[in-house]
Design a protein around this motif. Structure first.
Motif, mmCIF file in Angstrom:
data_model
loop_
_atom_site.group_PDB
_atom_site.id
_atom_site.type_symbol
_atom_site.label_atom_id
_atom_site.label_comp_id
_atom_site.label_asym_id
_atom_site.label_seq_id
_atom_site.Cartn_x
_atom_site.Cartn_y
_atom_site.Cartn_z
ATOM 1 N N MET A 1 0.845 -1.187 0.000
ATOM 2 C CA MET A 1 0.000 0.000 0.000
ATOM 3 C C MET A 1 0.888 1.248 0.000
ATOM 4 S SD MET A 1 -2.912 0.982 2.731
ATOM 5 C CE MET A 1 -4.347 1.681 1.977
ATOM 6 N N VAL A 2 0.498 2.224 -0.763
ATOM 7 C CA VAL A 2 1.233 3.480 -0.855
ATOM 8 C C VAL A 2 1.011 4.278 0.435
ATOM 9 C CG1 VAL A 2 1.469 5.633 -2.130
ATOM 10 C CG2 VAL A 2 0.936 3.541 -3.355
ATOM 11 N N HIS A 3 2.083 4.801 1.000
ATOM 12 C CA HIS A 3 1.973 5.647 2.188
ATOM 13 C C HIS A 3 1.590 7.052 1.733
ATOM 14 C CE1 HIS A 3 3.655 2.561 4.723
ATOM 15 N NE2 HIS A 3 4.613 2.389 3.834
ATOM 16 N N LYS A 4 0.451 7.534 2.254
ATOM 17 C CA LYS A 4 -0.056 8.846 1.848
ATOM 18 C C LYS A 4 -0.371 9.712 3.042
ATOM 19 C CE LYS A 4 -2.233 7.793 -2.570
ATOM 20 N NZ LYS A 4 -3.465 7.827 -3.355
ATOM 21 N N ILE A 5 -0.139 10.985 2.844
ATOM 22 C CA ILE A 5 -0.591 12.023 3.761
ATOM 23 C C ILE A 5 -1.545 12.883 2.949
ATOM 24 C CG2 ILE A 5 0.089 14.073 5.066
ATOM 25 C CD1 ILE A 5 2.864 12.726 5.404
ATOM 26 N N ILE A 6 -2.736 13.099 3.451
ATOM 27 C CA ILE A 6 -3.729 13.895 2.740
ATOM 28 C C ILE A 6 -3.660 15.334 3.239
ATOM 29 C CG2 ILE A 6 -6.182 14.175 2.173
ATOM 30 C CD1 ILE A 6 -4.982 11.516 1.178
ATOM 31 N N VAL A 7 -3.547 16.259 2.287
ATOM 32 C CA VAL A 7 -3.548 17.692 2.578
ATOM 33 C C VAL A 7 -4.804 18.265 1.915
ATOM 34 C CG1 VAL A 7 -2.379 19.865 2.055
ATOM 35 C CG2 VAL A 7 -1.042 17.885 2.775
ATOM 36 N N ASP A 47 -5.612 7.830 -10.705
ATOM 37 C CA ASP A 47 -5.504 7.262 -9.349
ATOM 38 C C ASP A 47 -4.991 5.823 -9.320
ATOM 39 O OD1 ASP A 47 -6.154 9.534 -7.927
ATOM 40 O OD2 ASP A 47 -8.187 8.881 -7.415
ATOM 41 N N PRO A 48 -5.669 4.874 -9.946
ATOM 42 C CA PRO A 48 -5.199 3.489 -9.820
ATOM 43 C C PRO A 48 -3.858 3.253 -10.511
ATOM 44 C CG PRO A 48 -7.057 3.609 -11.344
ATOM 45 C CD PRO A 48 -6.905 4.966 -10.716
ATOM 46 N N HIS A 49 -3.626 3.957 -11.597
ATOM 47 C CA HIS A 49 -2.384 3.796 -12.353
ATOM 48 C C HIS A 49 -1.193 4.278 -11.523
ATOM 49 C CE1 HIS A 49 -0.076 3.202 -15.992
ATOM 50 N NE2 HIS A 49 0.435 4.416 -15.861
ATOM 51 N N LEU A 50 -1.281 5.480 -10.959
ATOM 52 C CA LEU A 50 -0.188 6.016 -10.151
ATOM 53 C C LEU A 50 0.012 5.215 -8.870
ATOM 54 C CD1 LEU A 50 -0.687 9.861 -10.560
ATOM 55 C CD2 LEU A 50 1.058 8.422 -11.639
ATOM 56 N N ASP A 51 -1.086 4.803 -8.233
ATOM 57 C CA ASP A 51 -0.961 4.012 -7.010
ATOM 58 C C ASP A 51 -0.176 2.729 -7.273
ATOM 59 O OD1 ASP A 51 -2.259 5.836 -5.395
ATOM 60 O OD2 ASP A 51 -4.143 4.713 -5.298
ATOM 61 N N ALA A 52 -0.481 2.060 -8.377
ATOM 62 C CA ALA A 52 0.214 0.808 -8.712
ATOM 63 C C ALA A 52 1.700 1.044 -8.937
ATOM 64 C CB ALA A 52 -0.422 0.167 -9.942
ATOM 65 N N LEU A 53 2.049 2.127 -9.591
ATOM 66 C CA LEU A 53 3.462 2.425 -9.852
ATOM 67 C C LEU A 53 4.192 2.876 -8.588
ATOM 68 C CD1 LEU A 53 2.982 4.163 -13.292
ATOM 69 C CD2 LEU A 53 4.145 1.990 -12.890
ATOM 70 N N LEU A 54 3.544 3.697 -7.787
ATOM 71 C CA LEU A 54 4.167 4.176 -6.559
ATOM 72 C C LEU A 54 4.382 3.046 -5.548
ATOM 73 C CD1 LEU A 54 2.262 7.544 -6.346
ATOM 74 C CD2 LEU A 54 4.755 7.321 -6.410
ATOM 75 N N ASP A 59 10.135 3.076 -0.529
ATOM 76 C CA ASP A 59 10.233 4.180 0.424
ATOM 77 C C ASP A 59 9.459 5.423 -0.021
ATOM 78 O OD1 ASP A 59 11.932 4.762 -1.687
ATOM 79 O OD2 ASP A 59 13.497 5.626 -0.436
ATOM 80 N N ALA A 60 8.577 5.259 -0.996
ATOM 81 C CA ALA A 60 7.811 6.411 -1.491
ATOM 82 C C ALA A 60 6.808 6.888 -0.439
ATOM 83 C CB ALA A 60 7.078 6.053 -2.775
ATOM 84 N N LEU A 61 6.737 8.192 -0.300
ATOM 85 C CA LEU A 61 5.725 8.826 0.535
ATOM 86 C C LEU A 61 5.022 9.861 -0.332
ATOM 87 C CD1 LEU A 61 4.338 9.388 3.260
ATOM 88 C CD2 LEU A 61 6.142 11.058 3.710
ATOM 89 N N VAL A 62 3.715 9.780 -0.397
ATOM 90 C CA VAL A 62 2.935 10.674 -1.244
ATOM 91 C C VAL A 62 2.160 11.654 -0.366
ATOM 92 C CG1 VAL A 62 1.086 10.828 -2.963
ATOM 93 C CG2 VAL A 62 2.684 8.893 -3.019
#
Length: 127
Positions: A1-7, A47-54, A59-62
């Motif tokens: 799962m991609v680590h995300k911080i929502i702003v 959304d789904p395309h970038l999530d899969a690549l990230l 160590d990616a943080l979005v």
């Protein structure tokens, strides 16, 4: 799962970046939700395309910056448009914070363009 911080507000972005500046940091500018759906059709496709690549970058943080339609559309003074390091022209936009490499609009779901972007050594390894 991609680590995300929502702003949800532009005023929150500087703090999120400063707290996480040593991470392999990506900024994703995407639309807010209206009635449970993003108002931007390109964002829905991306959304789904970038999530899969990230997810492939361990160590990616979005930092997902949700852009409100009413505050953004037709507003040349929107904080993301005038920010010296962002200069947002369209959404979705993905920016690798360290290199400032970006994907804009349909580039965010174009397979060839995203493959080239995510093959960059300086992005994969944050070097």
């Amino acid at each position: 799962m991609v680590h995300k911080i929502i702003v949800s507000e532009p005023s929150e972005l500087a703090g999120a970046i400063n707290t996480n500046k040593s991470a392999n940091l990506f900024l994703l500018f995407t639309s807010t939700f209206e009635d449970g759906v993003r108002w931007c059709s390109d964002c829905i496709k991306a959304d789904p395309h970038l999530d899969a690549l990230l997810e492939k970058i361990p160590d990616a943080l979005v930092i997902e910056c949700q852009v409100d339609r009413a505050k953004y559309k037709g507003n040349p003074q929107h904080p993301y448009r005038i920010h010296k390091d962002i200069r947002l022209t369209a959404i979705p936009t993905l920016i690798h914070w360290k290199t400032k490499a970006r994907l804009v609009e349909e580039e965010c779901y174009d397979e060839e363009r995203t493959a080239t972007y995510f093959e960059r050594d300086d992005i994969i390894h944050n070097s």
